[in-house]
Design a protein around this motif. Structure first.
Motif, short mmCIF file in Angstrom:
data_model
loop_
_atom_site.label_atom_id
_atom_site.label_comp_id
_atom_site.label_asym_id
_atom_site.label_seq_id
_atom_site.Cartn_x
_atom_site.Cartn_y
_atom_site.Cartn_z
N LEU A 12 -0.45 -1.13 -10.80
CA LEU A 12 -0.32 0.24 -11.00
C LEU A 12 -0.95 0.44 -12.34
CD1 LEU A 12 1.20 2.77 -10.58
CD2 LEU A 12 3.03 2.07 -11.99
N PHE A 13 -0.88 -0.45 -13.36
CA PHE A 13 -1.76 -0.27 -14.47
C PHE A 13 -3.13 -0.15 -14.48
CE2 PHE A 13 -3.65 -2.19 -18.53
CZ PHE A 13 -3.22 -1.14 -19.38
N ALA A 14 -3.78 -1.05 -13.52
CA ALA A 14 -4.97 -1.11 -13.31
C ALA A 14 -5.76 0.01 -12.55
CB ALA A 14 -5.41 -2.40 -12.52
N ARG A 65 0.83 12.26 -2.37
CA ARG A 65 1.39 11.08 -1.93
C ARG A 65 2.70 11.31 -1.39
NH1 ARG A 65 1.51 10.78 -8.68
NH2 ARG A 65 -0.35 9.61 -8.88
N ASN A 66 2.72 10.45 -0.02
CA ASN A 66 3.86 10.54 0.88
C ASN A 66 4.54 9.32 0.82
OD1 ASN A 66 1.45 9.47 2.18
ND2 ASN A 66 2.98 9.03 3.84
N LYS A 108 -3.86 4.45 0.18
CA LYS A 108 -3.57 3.24 -0.78
C LYS A 108 -2.26 3.31 -1.03
CE LYS A 108 -8.38 3.62 -2.27
NZ LYS A 108 -9.12 3.83 -3.58
N GLY A 109 -1.40 2.19 -1.51
CA GLY A 109 -0.24 2.09 -1.72
C GLY A 109 0.33 0.72 -1.24
N TRP A 110 1.77 0.88 -1.54
CA TRP A 110 2.53 -0.47 -1.28
C TRP A 110 3.98 0.08 -1.14
CZ3 TRP A 110 0.12 0.30 -6.13
CH2 TRP A 110 0.89 0.62 -7.00
N SER A 112 7.03 1.98 -0.31
CA SER A 112 7.21 3.07 0.69
C SER A 112 6.54 4.29 0.06
CB SER A 112 8.85 3.39 0.31
OG SER A 112 9.24 3.71 -0.81
N VAL A 113 5.51 4.04 -0.72
CA VAL A 113 4.52 5.45 -0.96
C VAL A 113 3.30 5.15 -0.91
CG1 VAL A 113 4.17 6.80 -2.79
CG2 VAL A 113 6.56 6.17 -2.70
N TYR A 114 2.48 6.01 -0.33
CA TYR A 114 0.90 5.77 -0.20
C TYR A 114 0.40 7.17 -0.68
CZ TYR A 114 2.19 2.08 2.69
OH TYR A 114 2.58 0.80 3.28
N GLN A 115 -1.00 6.95 -1.17
CA GLN A 115 -1.60 8.04 -1.81
C GLN A 115 -2.89 8.25 -0.94
OE1 GLN A 115 -1.81 8.22 -6.07
NE2 GLN A 115 -4.32 8.88 -5.84
#
Length: 161
Positions: A12-14, A65-66, A108-110, A112-115
């Motif tokens: 997340l930081f990266a 973001r879903n 992209k995501g991991w 339960s949330v994807y962007q």
């Protein structure tokens, strides 16, 4: 478990650092939606300040973001903007594919949330000023479930000679 949390925080930081490092980005903002759903008549407004004395061509992107409980494969949005002329509104209807035909999330995501992001259009403001981008749901649901945030990103478009 501790290692998974540490790796997730590092990723997340990266990602945040990489997003902030794009020198072409002139505007990037998200608006969160209520947990109970996005109302069909609810409009999200993004105020875009253009300060360049000779505005350049901008590339407009919509970002979503879903959550995994979003019930559809795609999302239709109405995006209105007055960037060509502050007195005239232009509305585009866009469809963003959030899942493939098998229901696998494409963003992209991991967890339960994807962007997901999509290019909307290129625009060139006539002069510096404050412009507005409005986003409304184009879905049939009175309260659309499963969407966390809607974002707008604007980048300077480089024209090759």
């Amino acid at each position: 478990m501790k290692s998974l949390l540490r790796n997730s925080l590092f990723c997340l930081f990266a990602a945040c650092l990489a997003a902030c490092n794009n020198e072409n980005t002139v505007y990037h903002s998200y608006q969160s939606l209520p947990n109970e759903g996005w109302g069909k008549s609810d409009t999200l407004s993004f105020l875009i300040p253009v300060t360049d004395s000779i505005p350049t061509v901008f590339r407009l992107f919509a970002e979503v973001r879903n959550r995994t409980d979003y019930p559809y494969h795609d999302l239709h949005l109405f995006i209105s903007q007055n960037m060509l002329d502050s007195t005239v509104w232009h509305t585009d209807t866009i469809a963003i594919s959030l899942a493939d035909s098998t229901g696998r999330w494409t963003g992209k995501g991991w967890g339960s949330v994807y962007q997901t992001e999509t290019f909307v259009k290129s625009v060139r403001p006539l002069h510096p000023g404050n412009y507005t981008i409005k986003v409304m749901s184009g879905m049939k649901d009175e309260k659309l479930q499963g969407i966390n945030d809607i974002g707008i990103r604007i980048e300077k478009q480089h024209i090759e000679n």
